[in-house]
Design an enzyme around this catalytic site. Structure first.
Site, PDB file in Angstrom:
ATOM      1  N   LYS A 171       0.832  -1.201   0.000  1.00 31.94           N
ATOM      2  CA  LYS A 171       0.000   0.000   0.000  1.00 31.94           C
ATOM      3  C   LYS A 171       0.867   1.251   0.000  1.00 31.94           C
ATOM      4  CE  LYS A 171      -3.907   2.088   2.512  1.00 31.94           C
ATOM      5  NZ  LYS A 171      -4.843   1.910   3.648  1.00 31.94           N
ATOM      6  N   SER A 231      -9.536   2.053   2.574  1.00 36.40           N
ATOM      7  CA  SER A 231      -8.572   2.750   1.735  1.00 36.40           C
ATOM      8  C   SER A 231      -7.471   1.852   1.193  1.00 36.40           C
ATOM      9  CB  SER A 231      -7.926   3.883   2.535  1.00 36.40           C
ATOM     10  OG  SER A 231      -7.125   3.357   3.586  1.00 36.40           O
ATOM     11  N   SER A 247     -10.360  -0.079   6.725  1.00 36.71           N
ATOM     12  CA  SER A 247      -9.643   0.037   5.456  1.00 36.71           C
ATOM     13  C   SER A 247      -9.027  -1.258   4.951  1.00 36.71           C
ATOM     14  CB  SER A 247      -8.561   1.112   5.562  1.00 36.71           C
ATOM     15  OG  SER A 247      -9.149   2.393   5.616  1.00 36.71           O
TER      16      SER A 247
END
Length: 578
Positions: A203, A275, A299
């Site tokens: 990420k 996210s 997330s």
């Protein structure tokens, strides 16, 4: 950072005065104005501010208060003038461990994970969608090399990542270099573990030195990391191969990033939620063996639910956040997104453990035994959750029942759990104060009432007194959940049932979201509402969740693996990327 921009249009004296009154200090007093210009706090704007905080003072009380408020404004102004980088954590550190409570020591690591992978498939897509444990078995037998597997993924990224908008940076040269090194080590008899030679995505709020780490935001799109995050180092030491940086919703919220919207592989017309948007999308689409995500409040779980990945949010404090963007120091967690439950155990074993640079991380052993007898495992559930849930949730519950677990009815007391959100809003606003005060928040792509810019502006009006009392309520909920889990090995339920996702993020217990089935849905917004009126339906995956007592991820990994096998839906691929 860029130079200060002009004050927003319409931000007149009254608004600036209110900001000055509400945003800082022990009574919510702060600097008035955006560029350091101090305005005197008057009796009039003090009275105007009272309804925002839900207080009411008499004229005499306001006269007494007014004398000290200008000094508090100046004090806040001096504080704001100091440089406070994102990696500077607060002095107060959250610890999910309750005083006087002991936690079971763990030393076993990952035991009895599946190994019978069968012969290597001839179709590269079959190799790409295989779980890590199968890929590791093929490499161990010599049927597959890390270089071959890396090239399969780089080809798939080139073909599909643009459609899914799930990669910010592809580190192809680095991946090839690392894969070749892992193959040489294997040929020389050195194997680092089950992740040796396995390619993954990271990420984009987690740093790797010398590569962009943009945090998904236009303000930081040119940011290049100077150091490498602890989790990235640990994965490198475990032999994993970095394919690139997967997209994150801007500042770790949602699926909108500065150059697009990350897509759900099962319906690319909709976003992947967030996210950890790119990590879930890339994993579900077979562009990586696994990916690393982060969760502050959903997330990992939410994009896993949307895209059909399996996501593990570990216990708070298990995995150090050193080198990762801080959003909320007392909530941020790092964990794996995978296609098969055992893979999550391998990844967590590699990244688990304390790091001196993260005051919230501590050493606690990890073990997961995939051969454990599940009969008699005590699993809590609320029947109402499943009455209100979806068919895949009910199928997961029945699968658990068929495994011989003891289902124990539970209930979550009705309390104002939404008040806990003040912690996230205030910490995030502090972490990115510069964007608000310098008007840089206007550059973020997502500009709606629910988006960060508006949340951070609103957070300036939070009472410091209320924030302390929210933290006291958090302790109350921690005790409540500890007592509930005391007689249980796990809890099963829909991902978002009865505030469980919110509660356990604040109390620190782990959550495993695993694919439980498929449903028919229209194209959805990030919050699940229909995105248009076309009425067109898509077959999309959904997840059900397991929760465990603090540090007992092994319970939900073993149960999750058995449920995965019993339900038989984990291997279904998104047709457009199969």
């Amino acid at each position: 950072m860029s130079e200060h921009e002009p004050t927003k249009p319409g931000s007149g004296a009254t608004r600036r005065g209110l900001l000055g009154l509400m945003a800082g200090g022990a009574a919510g007093i702060a600097v008035a104005g955006r560029a350091g210009a101090q305005e005197r706090v008057t009796l009039e704007n003090l009275q105007c501010a009272e309804p925002v905080l839900g207080v009411s003072y008499t004229p005499a009380e306001r006269e007494m208060m007014i004398e000290g408020l200008d000094a508090w404004v100046a004090r806040a102004e001096r504080l704001r003038a100091m440089e406070q980088p994102n990696e500077l954590s607060p002095a107060l550190v959250f610890d999910p461990r309750l005083p006087g409570r002991s936690y079971r020591a763990q030393t076993g690591g990952v035991r009895n994970a599946p190994r019978e992978a069968g012969p290597r498939p001839s179709d590269p897509a079959d190799i790409a969608f295989a779980p890590v444990w199968k890929q590791a078995a093929w490499m161990e037998s010599g049927a597959l090399t890390s270089a071959e597997l890396t090239e399969i993924y780089l080809s798939r990224i080139a073909a599909h990542a643009g459609t899914l908008e799930c990669f910010v940076t592809v580190t192809a040269d680095l991946a090839r270099e690392q894969a070749a090194a892992m193959d040489r080590e294997r040929a020389a008899g050195r194997v680092r573990g089950p992740l040796h030679g396995v390619p993954y995505g990271l990420k984009d709020i987690i740093d790797v030195a010398g590569y962009p780490s943009t945090w998904g935001a236009s303000v930081y799109r040119d940011r290049v990391a100077e150091t490498t995050a602890t989790v990235a180092w640990r994965l490198q030491e475990a032999g994993a191969v970095l394919l690139g940086k997967t997209t994150s919703g801007a500042i770790a919220y949602g699926d909108i990033w500065y150059d697009g919207i990350t897509r759900n592989p099962f319906n690319p017309e909709e976003g992947s939620s967030g996210s950890s948007a790119g990590s879930a999308s890339a994993t579900a689409a077979g562009l990586v063996s696994f990916a690393i995500g982060t969760e502050t409040l959903g997330s990992i779980v939410s994009p896993s639910h949307r895209c059909g990945a399996t996501g593990l949010r570990p216990s708070f404090g298990r995995v150090p956040r050193t080198g990762a963007m801080a959003l909320c120091w007392s909530l941020d967690k790092i964990g794996p997104l995978v296609r098969s439950v055992p893979d999550a155990a391998f990844v967590l074993a590699a990244i688990n453990g304390a790091d001196d640079a993260d005051p919230s991380a501590f050493t606690h052993g990890f073990e997961a035994d995939f051969s454990r007898d599940l009969a008699g495992m005590r699993v809590g559930y609320d029947p109402a959750w499943f009455e209100q849930g979806e068919e895949p949730d009910r199928a997961a519950l029945e699968a658990a029942r068929s495994l011989g677990v003891e289902l124990v009815e539970i209930g979550i007391p009705e309390k104002p759990y939404d008040t806990l959100l003040t912690t996230l809003e205030a910490e995030a606003a502090a972490a990115f104060e510069e964007l608000t005060l310098q008007n840089l928040d206007d550059r973020l792509t997502w500009q709606e009432p629910q988006a960060w810019p508006n949340t951070w502006r609103r957070a300036r009006f939070a009472s410091a007194v209320d924030l302390v009392n929210v933290d006291r309520f958090r302790r109350e909920v921690m005790v409540q959940m500890d007592e509930m889990f005391a007689g249980l090995d796990a809890v099963i339920g829909p991902n978002f049932s009865d505030a469980m996702l919110l509660i356990t993020n604040y109390t620190g217990q782990p959550q495993l979201a695993f694919r439980s089935g498929f449903v028919e849905r229209p194209t959805r917004t990030i919050f699940g509402a229909p995105a248009d009126e076309s009425g067109q339906m898509f077959t999309v995956p959904m997840a059900t969740s397991l929760w465990a007592p603090l540090f007992e991820e092994g319970n939900i990994l073993a149960l999750g693996r058995a449920l995965e096998d019993r339900l038989g839906v984990a291997e279904r691929r998104p047709a457009l990327f199969a």
